[in-house]
Design a protein around this motif. Sequence first.
Motif, PDB file in Angstrom:
ATOM      1  N   GLN A 283       0.856  -1.200   0.030  1.00 22.15           N
ATOM      2  CA  GLN A 283      -0.033   0.174   0.108  1.00 22.15           C
ATOM      3  C   GLN A 283       0.936   1.289  -0.007  1.00 22.15           C
ATOM      4  N   SER A 286      -2.828   5.985   1.942  1.00 21.83           N
ATOM      5  CA  SER A 286      -3.933   5.675   2.960  1.00 21.83           C
ATOM      6  C   SER A 286      -4.932   7.014   3.033  1.00 21.83           C
ATOM      7  N   GLY A 287      -6.087   6.592   2.790  1.00 24.38           N
ATOM      8  CA  GLY A 287      -7.275   7.525   3.106  1.00 24.38           C
ATOM      9  C   GLY A 287      -7.910   7.055   4.355  1.00 24.38           C
ATOM     10  N   ASN A 289      -9.875   4.008   6.791  1.00 23.89           N
ATOM     11  CA  ASN A 289     -10.925   3.013   6.791  1.00 23.89           C
ATOM     12  C   ASN A 289     -10.626   2.217   5.429  1.00 23.89           C
ATOM     13  N   ARG A 291      -9.103   2.486   2.795  1.00 28.00           N
ATOM     14  CA  ARG A 291      -8.779   3.231   1.492  1.00 28.00           C
ATOM     15  C   ARG A 291      -7.594   3.504   1.161  1.00 28.00           C
ATOM     16  N   GLN A 319      -7.023   0.595  -6.155  1.00 29.91           N
ATOM     17  CA  GLN A 319      -7.321   1.887  -5.547  1.00 29.91           C
ATOM     18  C   GLN A 319      -8.654   1.632  -4.912  1.00 29.91           C
ATOM     19  N   LYS A 320      -8.762   1.535  -3.507  1.00 32.72           N
ATOM     20  CA  LYS A 320      -9.736   1.256  -2.884  1.00 32.72           C
ATOM     21  C   LYS A 320     -10.363   2.646  -2.294  1.00 32.72           C
ATOM     22  N   GLY A 321     -11.544   3.069  -2.752  1.00 30.29           N
ATOM     23  CA  GLY A 321     -12.104   4.179  -2.330  1.00 30.29           C
ATOM     24  C   GLY A 321     -11.580   5.208  -3.513  1.00 30.29           C
ATOM     25  N   THR A 322     -12.678   5.578  -4.421  1.00 32.37           N
ATOM     26  CA  THR A 322     -12.316   6.046  -5.744  1.00 32.37           C
ATOM     27  C   THR A 322     -12.613   7.749  -5.670  1.00 32.37           C
ATOM     28  N   PRO A 327     -16.848   6.049  -1.222  1.00 34.37           N
ATOM     29  CA  PRO A 327     -15.624   5.575  -0.597  1.00 34.37           C
ATOM     30  C   PRO A 327     -15.536   3.948  -0.668  1.00 34.37           C
ATOM     31  N   GLN A 328     -16.261   3.282  -1.042  1.00 32.92           N
ATOM     32  CA  GLN A 328     -16.352   1.830  -1.040  1.00 32.92           C
ATOM     33  C   GLN A 328     -16.155   1.336  -2.362  1.00 32.92           C
ATOM     34  N   SER A 330     -13.908   0.901  -6.161  1.00 33.56           N
ATOM     35  CA  SER A 330     -12.549   0.627  -6.082  1.00 33.56           C
ATOM     36  C   SER A 330     -12.085   0.521  -7.787  1.00 33.56           C
TER      37      SER A 330
END
Length: 418
Positions: A283, A286-287, A289, A291, A319-322, A327-328, A330
């Motif tokens: 990773q 980091s966003g 949660n 993301r 990319q998790k959270g676009t 937010p959920q 990808s």
Amino acid sequence: MTCPSRRRLLLAAILLALPSLAAAADASDVFAPKLAYTGEAAATLDGGKRSGTAYAGQLMFGADVDLDAAFGWRGATIKAYGINRHGTNLASSSTGNSTSVQEIYGGQGTRLANLTLEQKLLNDRLVLEAGRSVANIHHLGSELCQYFQGNSACGNPTYVFRTSNFTWWPVSSWMADATAWVTPDVYVRIGAYQVDPSQAEDGQHGLKWSTNQATGWVVPYTIGWRSPASARLKAKYEVGGWQDNSTYRDPLRDANGNPALLSGQAPASRHGRSGAFARFEQQVTSGGNGRGLTVFGAALKGTSGQLIEDHFLQAGLVQKGTFASRPQDSIAFVVTQQKYSAIALENLRLARAAAGGSGTPHDSQVMMELSYGIQLTPQLRIAPNLHYIVHPDQFDEPTRQRDLPNALIAGLRVDWSL
């Protein structure tokens, strides 16, 4: 009464007895039910062998049973899973290559996929598991698979299945596996999985537990490091390999050392293949949660035996959270290269010439996938995706007289946790 009938009755008795375990404890503490459906649709938009569509689906059902909560067997869990696989494969009907863009196709029908006892010891630093299972859910797997549909990278890197008899979901066989945590972040894993090609036939139910048709064992091993739970940027790095002592057919030559296509003799029977791998997931942003952006890659290489592929390379990102409003969701992209061996290419050249064609097929196949995952509800996720195949391979149709054009494919993956 035949052995298969006794096994079916034994399995039925186990399943009927499970509810009684919950009588002594809260059922929610004893059982972790598994019920999910995955569907994968695909359509050839351009290139390949012909235009066409296909749909493959998998229903997975079962439960983890905590034997500690049920009656005090500390650290023990029964894992019982069944599946139903159905549908068709676009690779065979339309694109013409041998690596599917629907990773859940294979092992069609309803079968027992996993029935194992897991035992944790030494404060969970040693995890043992044995019973009926498959190598590819214990070794060379990744949680990032859920963001892709194609089989070149999803499930496991396809190279390991094309150069060994690595056992694969849902075709279970006898196995034993051990994971030791040398430190809280460093682990060593080794397993032994029986190879029985008859179990992979369509219509098998997973209850044929005889070893009469087994041809050997595959032994995968891994040394890995994962980032601490407190790390802001998650990571995993692994090196390892596999040793396969089961039988296989030589890709080119007969028992006398001549090309089997020219001699008319059966390919020689061989024993023993091995390979090695290195891979990582890192990773980089980091966003919160969960993301953030994760990059990953892998390299696999054969180390002994007569193999149809020389090496395999993989690189990608998830990319998790676009967007702030999604937010959920990808975005995921992966590219893989399968590089063929000289003996495999020579066999394809001979097959093409025997059919009236000329030349040698391309020496590698590159597959790419771009996917956008939409989390509609906590239980339902859909992921439209695009695939591009450069130089579709000729292994499923060795007598094809000329190369196929590059293929563009649209797909849709649906994951529903029931």
